[in-house]
Write a protein that holds these residues in place. Structure first.
Motif, mmCIF file in Angstrom:
data_model
loop_
_atom_site.group_PDB
_atom_site.id
_atom_site.type_symbol
_atom_site.label_atom_id
_atom_site.label_comp_id
_atom_site.label_asym_id
_atom_site.label_seq_id
_atom_site.Cartn_x
_atom_site.Cartn_y
_atom_site.Cartn_z
ATOM 1 N N GLU A 196 5.750 -8.411 -4.926
ATOM 2 C CA GLU A 196 6.280 -8.678 -6.269
ATOM 3 C C GLU A 196 6.086 -7.450 -7.158
ATOM 4 O O GLU A 196 5.133 -6.698 -6.963
ATOM 5 N N PRO A 197 6.957 -7.275 -8.139
ATOM 6 C CA PRO A 197 6.726 -6.201 -9.108
ATOM 7 C C PRO A 197 5.370 -6.422 -9.781
ATOM 8 O O PRO A 197 5.009 -7.557 -10.094
ATOM 9 N N SER A 198 4.636 -5.358 -10.008
ATOM 10 C CA SER A 198 3.320 -5.477 -10.634
ATOM 11 C C SER A 198 3.411 -5.515 -12.159
ATOM 12 O O SER A 198 2.495 -5.976 -12.826
ATOM 13 N N GLN A 199 4.535 -5.015 -12.674
ATOM 14 C CA GLN A 199 4.769 -5.014 -14.120
ATOM 15 C C GLN A 199 6.249 -4.740 -14.363
ATOM 16 O O GLN A 199 6.943 -4.256 -13.467
ATOM 17 N N PRO A 200 6.757 -5.049 -15.552
ATOM 18 C CA PRO A 200 8.157 -4.763 -15.839
ATOM 19 C C PRO A 200 8.464 -3.278 -15.627
ATOM 20 O O PRO A 200 7.694 -2.409 -16.038
ATOM 21 N N GLY A 201 9.564 -3.002 -14.952
ATOM 22 C CA GLY A 201 9.994 -1.625 -14.739
ATOM 23 C C GLY A 201 9.354 -0.919 -13.563
ATOM 24 O O GLY A 201 9.749 0.191 -13.228
ATOM 25 N N CYS A 202 8.391 -1.533 -12.915
ATOM 26 C CA CYS A 202 7.730 -0.917 -11.753
ATOM 27 C C CYS A 202 8.677 -0.993 -10.550
ATOM 28 O O CYS A 202 9.076 -2.075 -10.129
ATOM 29 N N LEU A 203 9.043 0.163 -10.023
ATOM 30 C CA LEU A 203 9.945 0.241 -8.875
ATOM 31 C C LEU A 203 9.349 1.180 -7.831
ATOM 32 O O LEU A 203 8.405 1.911 -8.107
ATOM 33 N N CYS A 204 9.907 1.147 -6.626
ATOM 34 C CA CYS A 204 9.410 1.983 -5.532
ATOM 35 C C CYS A 204 9.893 3.426 -5.695
ATOM 36 O O CYS A 204 11.015 3.669 -6.134
ATOM 37 N N ASP A 205 9.060 4.341 -5.288
ATOM 38 C CA ASP A 205 9.378 5.770 -5.293
ATOM 39 C C ASP A 205 10.088 6.083 -3.971
ATOM 40 O O ASP A 205 9.556 5.805 -2.894
ATOM 41 N N VAL A 206 11.280 6.660 -4.057
ATOM 42 C CA VAL A 206 12.051 6.932 -2.838
ATOM 43 C C VAL A 206 11.338 7.922 -1.913
ATOM 44 O O VAL A 206 11.524 7.876 -0.699
ATOM 45 N N ARG A 207 10.505 8.790 -2.448
ATOM 46 C CA ARG A 207 9.758 9.726 -1.593
ATOM 47 C C ARG A 207 8.785 8.969 -0.705
ATOM 48 O O ARG A 207 8.633 9.295 0.475
ATOM 49 N N ARG A 208 8.156 7.944 -1.245
ATOM 50 C CA ARG A 208 7.233 7.129 -0.456
ATOM 51 C C ARG A 208 8.003 6.317 0.583
ATOM 52 O O ARG A 208 7.545 6.145 1.710
ATOM 53 N N LEU A 209 9.185 5.820 0.218
ATOM 54 C CA LEU A 209 10.017 5.081 1.176
ATOM 55 C C LEU A 209 10.454 5.996 2.315
ATOM 56 O O LEU A 209 10.396 5.615 3.487
ATOM 57 N N ARG A 210 10.902 7.211 1.990
ATOM 58 C CA ARG A 210 11.283 8.178 3.030
ATOM 59 C C ARG A 210 10.126 8.441 3.991
ATOM 60 O O ARG A 210 10.308 8.485 5.203
ATOM 61 N N ALA A 211 8.928 8.657 3.441
ATOM 62 C CA ALA A 211 7.752 8.947 4.260
ATOM 63 C C ALA A 211 7.444 7.768 5.188
ATOM 64 O O ALA A 211 7.161 7.959 6.376
ATOM 65 N N LEU A 212 7.506 6.566 4.662
ATOM 66 C CA LEU A 212 7.244 5.388 5.492
ATOM 67 C C LEU A 212 8.269 5.266 6.610
ATOM 68 O O LEU A 212 7.915 5.091 7.778
ATOM 69 N N SER B 226 0.824 -1.209 0.000
ATOM 70 C CA SER B 226 0.000 0.000 0.000
ATOM 71 C C SER B 226 0.861 1.263 0.000
ATOM 72 O O SER B 226 0.594 2.207 -0.739
ATOM 73 N N TRP B 227 1.905 1.288 0.841
ATOM 74 C CA TRP B 227 2.745 2.478 0.972
ATOM 75 C C TRP B 227 3.665 2.678 -0.215
ATOM 76 O O TRP B 227 3.819 3.780 -0.721
ATOM 77 N N LEU B 228 4.354 1.599 -0.599
ATOM 78 C CA LEU B 228 5.456 1.741 -1.555
ATOM 79 C C LEU B 228 5.058 1.511 -3.001
ATOM 80 O O LEU B 228 5.743 1.975 -3.914
ATOM 81 N N GLU B 229 3.989 0.771 -3.211
ATOM 82 C CA GLU B 229 3.498 0.514 -4.562
ATOM 83 C C GLU B 229 4.596 0.018 -5.501
ATOM 84 O O GLU B 229 4.653 0.384 -6.673
ATOM 85 N N GLY B 230 5.502 -0.786 -4.959
ATOM 86 C CA GLY B 230 6.592 -1.314 -5.763
ATOM 87 C C GLY B 230 7.217 -2.519 -5.093
ATOM 88 O O GLY B 230 6.837 -2.898 -3.981
ATOM 89 N N PRO B 231 8.193 -3.139 -5.734
ATOM 90 C CA PRO B 231 8.739 -4.414 -5.281
ATOM 91 C C PRO B 231 9.650 -4.316 -4.060
ATOM 92 O O PRO B 231 10.472 -3.403 -3.937
ATOM 93 N N VAL B 232 9.480 -5.309 -3.188
ATOM 94 C CA VAL B 232 10.282 -5.425 -1.969
ATOM 95 C C VAL B 232 10.625 -6.898 -1.772
ATOM 96 O O VAL B 232 9.750 -7.764 -1.865
ATOM 97 N N LEU B 233 11.893 -7.170 -1.497
ATOM 98 C CA LEU B 233 12.388 -8.510 -1.187
ATOM 99 C C LEU B 233 12.758 -8.582 0.287
ATOM 100 O O LEU B 233 13.031 -7.550 0.910
ATOM 101 N N ARG B 234 12.845 -9.805 0.812
ATOM 102 C CA ARG B 234 13.348 -9.967 2.173
ATOM 103 C C ARG B 234 14.296 -11.147 2.212
ATOM 104 O O ARG B 234 14.036 -12.211 1.666
#
Length: 154
Positions: free
Chosen positions: A125-141, A68-76
């Motif tokens: 998971e990535p929702s589509q090719p090239g979809c990445l997280c926005d650093v502004r959203r990561l900073r806010a989180l 919801s926050w990042l709208e992009g791919p995250v691994l752990r």
């Protein structure tokens, strides 16, 4: 593997100098070591910071919050309960946060979309090719992590 996951995997594999090599690693090991700085970079965030920011360490709650926050791919990294999260961002994106940015001359173990492994897993998971997280959203989180951790100690 769905058609969408195949397209995303193809896009990820093209980060490698030899995309066929990435596919071979996925088939043999479930994880491909992909170079950063070409298709994507990653920000390594300690698990405690992510859990404080989202207010939970429950896997499904964390996944839902990050999606919801990042709208992009995250691994752990799953090798320990303290395994860090890797937030995939654009190469060259303006990152000045306290968490370590990984880029050129660094490799990241990336599972094939749709294929969980014992070592690392897609949290989002990535929702589509090239979809990445926005650093502004990561900073806010992540800006919420310390205040919430402090409140939790009282």
């Amino acid at each position: 593997m769905t058609v969408g996951q195949r397209l995303i995997a193809d896009w990820l594999a093209q980060a490698a100098p030899d995309s066929n090599g990435a596919w071979a690693e996925w088939l043999d090991h479930g994880v491909a070591l992909l170079p950063l700085g070409r298709r994507f970079d990653a920000v390594r965030v300690p698990a405690a910071r992510i859990h404080a920011a989202v207010g939970s360490d429950q896997p499904q709650m964390v996944a839902d919050a990050l999606e919801s926050w990042l709208e992009g791919p995250v691994l752990r990294d799953l090798r320990s309960s303290l395994g860090p999260y890797y937030v995939l961002i654009e190469p060259g994106a303006d990152w000045d946060g306290p968490d370590e940015r990984l880029s050129t001359n660094t490799y990241l173990g990336v599972p094939r979309p749709g294929q969980p492994t014992m070592l690392t897993r897609w949290i989002v998971e990535p929702s589509q090719p090239g979809c990445l997280c926005d650093v502004r959203r990561l900073r806010a989180l992540l800006a919420t992590a310390e205040p919430l951790r402090t409140v939790g100690r009282r």
